[in-house]
Design a protein around this motif. Structure first.
Motif, PDB file in Angstrom:
ATOM      1  N   VAL A 134     -32.717  -7.852 -97.883  1.00  0.00           N
ATOM      2  CA  VAL A 134     -32.794  -7.418 -96.409  1.00  0.00           C
ATOM      3  C   VAL A 134     -31.512  -7.953 -95.993  1.00  0.00           C
ATOM      4  CG1 VAL A 134     -33.351  -8.528 -94.755  1.00  0.00           C
ATOM      5  CG2 VAL A 134     -34.910  -7.812 -96.024  1.00  0.00           C
ATOM      6  N   VAL A 135     -30.584  -7.307 -95.507  1.00  0.00           N
ATOM      7  CA  VAL A 135     -29.073  -7.656 -95.644  1.00  0.00           C
ATOM      8  C   VAL A 135     -29.079  -9.027 -94.441  1.00  0.00           C
ATOM      9  CG1 VAL A 135     -26.579  -7.563 -94.197  1.00  0.00           C
ATOM     10  CG2 VAL A 135     -28.301  -5.429 -95.775  1.00  0.00           C
ATOM     11  N   LYS A 136     -28.603 -10.123 -94.620  1.00  0.00           N
ATOM     12  CA  LYS A 136     -29.070 -11.758 -93.643  1.00  0.00           C
ATOM     13  C   LYS A 136     -27.243 -11.643 -93.449  1.00  0.00           C
ATOM     14  CE  LYS A 136     -32.874 -12.649 -94.922  1.00  0.00           C
ATOM     15  NZ  LYS A 136     -34.421 -12.710 -93.537  1.00  0.00           N
ATOM     16  N   LEU A 137     -26.321 -11.086 -93.823  1.00  0.00           N
ATOM     17  CA  LEU A 137     -24.949 -11.403 -93.228  1.00  0.00           C
ATOM     18  C   LEU A 137     -24.334 -10.224 -93.378  1.00  0.00           C
ATOM     19  CD1 LEU A 137     -22.349 -13.205 -92.203  1.00  0.00           C
ATOM     20  CD2 LEU A 137     -22.763 -13.953 -94.485  1.00  0.00           C
ATOM     21  N   LEU A 138     -24.013  -9.209 -93.061  1.00  0.00           N
ATOM     22  CA  LEU A 138     -22.262  -8.279 -92.823  1.00  0.00           C
ATOM     23  C   LEU A 138     -21.308  -8.274 -92.592  1.00  0.00           C
ATOM     24  CD1 LEU A 138     -22.396  -5.502 -93.857  1.00  0.00           C
ATOM     25  CD2 LEU A 138     -23.225  -4.969 -92.026  1.00  0.00           C
ATOM     26  N   GLN A 139     -20.500  -8.354 -93.464  1.00  0.00           N
ATOM     27  CA  GLN A 139     -18.598  -8.750 -93.084  1.00  0.00           C
ATOM     28  C   GLN A 139     -17.816  -7.402 -93.507  1.00  0.00           C
ATOM     29  OE1 GLN A 139     -18.220 -12.427 -91.815  1.00  0.00           O
ATOM     30  NE2 GLN A 139     -18.295 -13.367 -93.517  1.00  0.00           N
TER      31      GLN A 139
END
Length: 171
Positions: A134-139
């Protein structure tokens, strides 16, 4: 639309470079793990080879101290990724992912059209942090930039340096 924070990473076939090349599924790679995955437009390209991958190689142990696995994704074939890893002295454990057909990159919605440079479809430059897929942070980088997906930026976003432990009070 690109993958968003809170979404599950797509489960597709991919080639992973361990001691050799193994076909696997992204769902297996992320299941039960904390992972930082960063993507580069191409192996052996200037910014990718001179700054992006070297930053993660340099700071790899810091991610591991946080209990985080590190993966590098590129739309290149597995043999190119294997050669690039060797040339960059990638430490064992920093997993190189070859997305030769851009299947994973397309499923993420993070394709860069490199046709103007003779490169075809590539991954946009980005970094993400996921827990159990599960994506928690996307930059995601703006075109032509290299700031938010660097190893240093991800470490900062994840709280590195770790706060010092409170000393044990003496009686």
């Amino acid at each position: 639309m690109s993958i968003q924070v809170g979404q599950m990473l797509p489960d597709v076939e991919i080639r992973a470079i361990y001691e050799g090349i193994e076909q696997t599924r992204t769902g297996q790679l992320f299941a039960g793990h904390k992972v930082v995955m960063f993507a580069v437009p191409g192996a052996f390209t200037p910014t990718c080879s001179n700054r992006h991958l070297p930053g993660y190689v340099e700071h790899y142990t810091k991610f591991r101290e946080l209990g985080i696995d590190v993966m590098c994704l590129a739309v290149n074939d597995a043999y190119v990724m294997q050669a690039w890893a060797a040339s960059q002295h990638v430490p064992p454990g920093l997993l190189m992912l070859a997305d030769g057909n851009a299947s994973f990159t397309q499923a993420l919605g993070l394709v860069l059209d490199g046709s103007a440079y003779g490169m075809g479809p590539r991954a946009r430059r980005f970094a993400l942090y996921a827990e159990d897929g599960v994506v928690k942070l996307l930059q995601v980088e703006a075109p032509g930039e290299f700031r938010v997906s660097s190893a240093e930026a991800m470490l900062e976003a994840l709280g590195w340096p770790q706060p010092p432990m409170d000393p044990i009070p003496t009686l």
